[in-house]
Design a protein around this motif. Structure first.
Motif, PDB file in Angstrom:
ATOM      1  N   VAL A  38       8.909  -9.020   4.163  1.00 10.95           N
ATOM      2  CA  VAL A  38      10.290  -8.742   3.733  1.00 10.95           C
ATOM      3  C   VAL A  38      10.339  -7.472   2.885  1.00 10.95           C
ATOM      4  O   VAL A  38      11.239  -6.634   3.049  1.00 10.95           O
ATOM      5  CB  VAL A  38      10.881  -9.959   2.979  1.00 10.95           C
ATOM      6  N   VAL A  39       9.371  -7.284   2.004  1.00 16.43           N
ATOM      7  CA  VAL A  39       9.332  -6.070   1.185  1.00 16.43           C
ATOM      8  C   VAL A  39       9.133  -4.840   2.077  1.00 16.43           C
ATOM      9  O   VAL A  39       9.741  -3.799   1.858  1.00 16.43           O
ATOM     10  CB  VAL A  39       8.245  -6.165   0.089  1.00 16.43           C
ATOM     11  N   LEU A  40       8.304  -4.972   3.109  1.00  7.17           N
ATOM     12  CA  LEU A  40       8.097  -3.845   4.020  1.00  7.17           C
ATOM     13  C   LEU A  40       9.368  -3.494   4.788  1.00  7.17           C
ATOM     14  O   LEU A  40       9.588  -2.335   5.129  1.00  7.17           O
ATOM     15  CB  LEU A  40       6.959  -4.135   5.004  1.00  7.17           C
ATOM     16  N   ILE A  41      10.197  -4.477   5.058  1.00  5.92           N
ATOM     17  CA  ILE A  41      11.488  -4.185   5.702  1.00  5.92           C
ATOM     18  C   ILE A  41      12.320  -3.293   4.779  1.00  5.92           C
ATOM     19  O   ILE A  41      12.967  -2.356   5.226  1.00  5.92           O
ATOM     20  CB  ILE A  41      12.249  -5.485   6.036  1.00  5.92           C
ATOM     21  N   GLU A  42      12.262  -3.600   3.496  1.00  6.82           N
ATOM     22  CA  GLU A  42      13.016  -2.832   2.505  1.00  6.82           C
ATOM     23  C   GLU A  42      12.360  -1.491   2.190  1.00  6.82           C
ATOM     24  O   GLU A  42      13.035  -0.547   1.805  1.00  6.82           O
ATOM     25  CB  GLU A  42      13.157  -3.649   1.221  1.00  6.82           C
ATOM     26  N   MET A  43      11.019  -1.426   2.338  1.00  4.58           N
ATOM     27  CA  MET A  43      10.270  -0.217   1.970  1.00  4.58           C
ATOM     28  C   MET A  43       9.269   0.159   3.076  1.00  4.58           C
ATOM     29  O   MET A  43       8.057   0.157   2.846  1.00  4.58           O
ATOM     30  CB  MET A  43       9.505  -0.462   0.660  1.00  4.58           C
ATOM     31  N   PRO A  44       9.764   0.471   4.291  1.00  2.78           N
ATOM     32  CA  PRO A  44       8.829   0.802   5.370  1.00  2.78           C
ATOM     33  C   PRO A  44       8.008   2.043   5.018  1.00  2.78           C
ATOM     34  O   PRO A  44       8.493   2.947   4.343  1.00  2.78           O
ATOM     35  CB  PRO A  44       9.734   1.057   6.570  1.00  2.78           C
ATOM     36  N   GLY A  45       6.762   2.045   5.452  1.00  2.00           N
ATOM     37  CA  GLY A  45       5.885   3.175   5.169  1.00  2.00           C
ATOM     38  C   GLY A  45       5.173   3.070   3.847  1.00  2.00           C
ATOM     39  O   GLY A  45       4.538   4.019   3.397  1.00  2.00           O
ATOM     40  N   SER A  46       5.244   1.905   3.218  1.00  2.21           N
ATOM     41  CA  SER A  46       4.590   1.708   1.923  1.00  2.21           C
ATOM     42  C   SER A  46       3.078   1.697   2.068  1.00  2.21           C
ATOM     43  O   SER A  46       2.535   1.334   3.109  1.00  2.21           O
ATOM     44  CB  SER A  46       5.023   0.379   1.306  1.00  2.21           C
ATOM     45  N   THR A  47       2.423   2.072   0.994  1.00  2.00           N
ATOM     46  CA  THR A  47       0.972   1.995   0.910  1.00  2.00           C
ATOM     47  C   THR A  47       0.596   0.685   0.220  1.00  2.00           C
ATOM     48  O   THR A  47       1.459   0.012  -0.366  1.00  2.00           O
ATOM     49  CB  THR A  47       0.404   3.171   0.102  1.00  2.00           C
ATOM     50  N   VAL A  48      -0.686   0.354   0.234  1.00  4.88           N
ATOM     51  CA  VAL A  48      -1.147  -0.851  -0.458  1.00  4.88           C
ATOM     52  C   VAL A  48      -0.794  -0.773  -1.938  1.00  4.88           C
ATOM     53  O   VAL A  48      -0.314  -1.749  -2.518  1.00  4.88           O
ATOM     54  CB  VAL A  48      -2.673  -1.057  -0.261  1.00  4.88           C
ATOM     55  N   GLY A  49      -1.013   0.377  -2.539  1.00  8.59           N
ATOM     56  CA  GLY A  49      -0.712   0.535  -3.958  1.00  8.59           C
ATOM     57  C   GLY A  49       0.762   0.312  -4.264  1.00  8.59           C
ATOM     58  O   GLY A  49       1.103  -0.342  -5.256  1.00  8.59           O
ATOM     59  N   GLU A  50       1.624   0.865  -3.447  1.00  8.34           N
ATOM     60  CA  GLU A  50       3.068   0.689  -3.652  1.00  8.34           C
ATOM     61  C   GLU A  50       3.462  -0.771  -3.488  1.00  8.34           C
ATOM     62  O   GLU A  50       4.257  -1.301  -4.277  1.00  8.34           O
ATOM     63  CB  GLU A  50       3.845   1.571  -2.674  1.00  8.34           C
ATOM     64  N   LEU A  51       2.915  -1.417  -2.476  1.00  8.70           N
ATOM     65  CA  LEU A  51       3.226  -2.836  -2.257  1.00  8.70           C
ATOM     66  C   LEU A  51       2.703  -3.689  -3.403  1.00  8.70           C
ATOM     67  O   LEU A  51       3.390  -4.602  -3.865  1.00  8.70           O
ATOM     68  CB  LEU A  51       2.637  -3.309  -0.929  1.00  8.70           C
ATOM     69  N   ALA A  52       1.487  -3.402  -3.853  1.00  6.78           N
ATOM     70  CA  ALA A  52       0.906  -4.166  -4.952  1.00  6.78           C
ATOM     71  C   ALA A  52       1.791  -4.071  -6.196  1.00  6.78           C
ATOM     72  O   ALA A  52       2.035  -5.075  -6.874  1.00  6.78           O
ATOM     73  CB  ALA A  52      -0.503  -3.673  -5.253  1.00  6.78           C
ATOM     74  N   ALA A  53       2.292  -2.880  -6.469  1.00  4.97           N
ATOM     75  CA  ALA A  53       3.162  -2.697  -7.637  1.00  4.97           C
ATOM     76  C   ALA A  53       4.481  -3.446  -7.457  1.00  4.97           C
ATOM     77  O   ALA A  53       4.941  -4.129  -8.377  1.00  4.97           O
ATOM     78  CB  ALA A  53       3.425  -1.209  -7.868  1.00  4.97           C
ATOM     79  N   ASP A  54       5.075  -3.344  -6.278  1.00  5.53           N
ATOM     80  CA  ASP A  54       6.368  -3.983  -6.033  1.00  5.53           C
ATOM     81  C   ASP A  54       6.256  -5.505  -6.010  1.00  5.53           C
ATOM     82  O   ASP A  54       7.142  -6.202  -6.493  1.00  5.53           O
ATOM     83  CB  ASP A  54       6.973  -3.482  -4.729  1.00  5.53           C
ATOM     84  N   LEU A  55       5.160  -6.013  -5.442  1.00  5.03           N
ATOM     85  CA  LEU A  55       4.961  -7.455  -5.336  1.00  5.03           C
ATOM     86  C   LEU A  55       4.318  -8.057  -6.581  1.00  5.03           C
ATOM     87  O   LEU A  55       4.204  -9.270  -6.693  1.00  5.03           O
ATOM     88  CB  LEU A  55       4.082  -7.776  -4.116  1.00  5.03           C
ATOM     89  N   ASP A  56       3.860  -7.186  -7.498  1.00  8.21           N
ATOM     90  CA  ASP A  56       3.153  -7.609  -8.701  1.00  8.21           C
ATOM     91  C   ASP A  56       1.947  -8.470  -8.335  1.00  8.21           C
ATOM     92  O   ASP A  56       1.751  -9.571  -8.842  1.00  8.21           O
ATOM     93  CB  ASP A  56       4.088  -8.367  -9.646  1.00  8.21           C
ATOM     94  N   ARG A  57       1.151  -7.921  -7.403  1.00 10.89           N
ATOM     95  CA  ARG A  57      -0.058  -8.605  -6.936  1.00 10.89           C
ATOM     96  C   ARG A  57      -1.216  -7.618  -6.931  1.00 10.89           C
ATOM     97  O   ARG A  57      -1.023  -6.414  -6.852  1.00 10.89           O
ATOM     98  CB  ARG A  57       0.146  -9.153  -5.515  1.00 10.89           C
TER      99      ARG A  57
END
Length: 123
Positions: A38-57
């Protein structure tokens, strides 16, 4: 009872399941994996680092989630070259319409199996 059957049975017990819950049951993914999609739908093209920050994981946990989603055919990975050298991977979700189609196919297949069991029952 197999794992897909158990997941579908669990889904049937939920009166009005949310999209993510249906996705978790149909694809056999966990809540944090469906949330990553779902986060990737909102932020396509994200990197692992960006996803980790957004997901707080943790990055390693996000990497595992991405691997699972890729195995299920729900995301794609592209390598992007960096200006200073090296590269980074960017992740893209398959379109929601494609995910829905995969979900419909899985549910239809499960329903067909249930219909077969019904027909096999009895003398």
């Amino acid at each position: 009872m197999g794992e897909p059957d158990r997941r579908m049975e669990e889904l049937m017990l939920v009166e009005e399941p949310a999209f993510q819950r249906v996705m978790e049951c149909v694809f056999g993914v966990r809540e944090h994996e469906s949330r990553t999609y779902v986060v990737l739908i909102e932020m396509p093209g994200s990197t692992v680092g960006e996803l980790a920050a957004d997901l707080d994981r943790d990055r390693s946990n996000v990497n595992r989630s991405l691997s699972t989603l890729a195995e299920k055919g729900l995301i794609e990975r592209e390598r992007r070259l960096l200006d200073g050298g090296g590269y980074v991977y960017q992740y893209y979700p398959i379109p929601v319409s494609e995910a829905k189609e995969l979900m419909h196919e899985a549910v239809d297949e499960w329903a067909e199996q249930v219909h077969e069991r019904i027909e096999e029952f009895g003398p």
